[in-house]
Enzyme design. Structure first.
Site, PDB file in Angstrom:
ATOM      1  N   GLU A 189      58.247  49.990  64.551  1.00 41.47           N
ATOM      2  CA  GLU A 189      58.335  48.280  63.698  1.00 41.47           C
ATOM      3  C   GLU A 189      59.632  47.998  64.024  1.00 41.47           C
ATOM      4  O   GLU A 189      60.072  47.109  63.410  1.00 41.47           O
ATOM      5  CB  GLU A 189      57.883  47.976  63.180  1.00 41.47           C
ATOM      6  CG  GLU A 189      56.275  48.328  62.792  1.00 41.47           C
ATOM      7  CD  GLU A 189      54.758  47.394  62.157  1.00 41.47           C
ATOM      8  OE1 GLU A 189      54.123  46.964  61.677  1.00 41.47           O
ATOM      9  OE2 GLU A 189      55.308  48.577  60.978  1.00 41.47           O
ATOM     10  N   HIS A 205      54.762  48.741  52.500  1.00 42.90           N
ATOM     11  CA  HIS A 205      52.408  49.034  52.580  1.00 42.90           C
ATOM     12  C   HIS A 205      52.101  49.021  51.225  1.00 42.90           C
ATOM     13  O   HIS A 205      51.422  49.803  50.870  1.00 42.90           O
ATOM     14  CB  HIS A 205      52.398  50.152  53.551  1.00 42.90           C
ATOM     15  CG  HIS A 205      52.375  49.862  55.102  1.00 42.90           C
ATOM     16  ND1 HIS A 205      51.866  50.470  56.082  1.00 42.90           N
ATOM     17  CD2 HIS A 205      53.442  49.078  55.495  1.00 42.90           C
ATOM     18  CE1 HIS A 205      52.263  50.250  57.259  1.00 42.90           C
ATOM     19  NE2 HIS A 205      53.373  49.071  56.811  1.00 42.90           N
ATOM     20  N   HIS A 231      48.524  44.353  56.222  1.00 41.58           N
ATOM     21  CA  HIS A 231      49.396  45.705  56.319  1.00 41.58           C
ATOM     22  C   HIS A 231      49.981  46.206  55.574  1.00 41.58           C
ATOM     23  O   HIS A 231      50.263  47.150  55.466  1.00 41.58           O
ATOM     24  CB  HIS A 231      50.241  44.917  58.174  1.00 41.58           C
ATOM     25  CG  HIS A 231      50.761  45.523  58.946  1.00 41.58           C
ATOM     26  ND1 HIS A 231      51.642  44.791  59.767  1.00 41.58           N
ATOM     27  CD2 HIS A 231      51.736  46.944  58.651  1.00 41.58           C
ATOM     28  CE1 HIS A 231      52.520  45.611  59.670  1.00 41.58           C
ATOM     29  NE2 HIS A 231      52.873  46.558  59.025  1.00 41.58           N
TER      30      HIS A 231
END
Length: 242
Positions: A84, A105, A171
């Site tokens: 990412e 997270h 997420h």
């Protein structure tokens, strides 16, 4: 800013500390999550995965690598940039005032959002920086995808707008700041608010925003207290746990 004007080794240590604090605070379990710092208009330092990957709690300065916005650079020794990485680089491209980006997270943040509980300014002196952050709004990005390319990252940036933190549905969150410490402390505040919202809801109550009059009475305690002192505490917690 040129790459020679920054003490890169010192920033590597700052990023490693930030990763370890995130893990200690439960914001990023296992090997998930990453932290970056803008070096100049084309480069960033970012926590990468190496051949001895053990998770964020065990991040070392050597795990922080210098790469360009396309993810190319100092990756010798079997290192790879996060999947990412575009999440970081698209924020840095579009938000010139941002110096550091954090992706985490936190379980409570994800759970609260899925339960329909927004991050609201319901706490006062309990967490003054968090109250002011929430009062400005914490947007939610509605897509629970791996932000693996510029298109998906641009969608997240659009959801984020000009706010310092965005919740990513199903997420995690993305947080920004003037430094890794600043960005992580903002993420901790959002996590605190999410945990409180869940606790109130679990007790049968309804989270309620602070009255405007109370919010107006919450002072700006200054970065020396809200960031420098708070971060020394986080680092001391790490030292005490070792």
């Amino acid at each position: 800013m040129g790459t020679t004007t920054m003490d890169l080794e010192a920033v590597r240590h700052d990023i490693a500390d930030a990763c370890r604090v995130m893990a200690a605070r439960g914001l990023a379990d296992g090997v998930l999550g990453h932290v970056s710092v803008r070096v100049d208009s084309e480069h960033l330092l970012v926590r990468c995965r190496g051949p001895r990957e053990r998770g964020l709690a065990f991040t070392e300065p050597a795990d922080v690598r210098l790469v360009n916005l396309d993810g190319e650079g100092d990756l010798d020794g079997g290192y790879s940039v996060p999947n990412e990485l575009p999440l970081h680089t698209e924020v840095l491209r579009s938000r010139p005032e941002v110096r550091s980006v954090v992706h985490a997270h936190p379980f409570a943040v994800v759970a609260a959002d899925l339960a329909g509980l927004a991050i609201r300014p319901m706490l006062g002196a309990y967490d003054i920086p968090g109250a002011h952050l929430a009062a400005g709004g914490v947007p939610v990005h509605p897509r629970a995808v791996l932000v693996r390319d510029r298109r998906l990252a641009a969608e997240m940036v659009t959801s984020m707008g000009d706010r310092p933190v965005v919740v990513l549905r199903g997420h995690g969150l993305t947080s920004t700041g003037d430094s890794p410490a600043h960005a992580v402390l903002r993420a901790i505040s959002v996590d605190t608010l999410a945990r409180m919202a869940l606790a109130v809801a679990n007790a049968g109550g309804t989270p309620v925003d602070l009255p405007d009059a109370d919010l107006a009475e919450l002072p700006d305690l200054g970065s020396g207290f809200t960031e420098s002192t708070a971060w020394r505490h986080e680092l001391a917690r790490l030292s005490g746990a070792e």
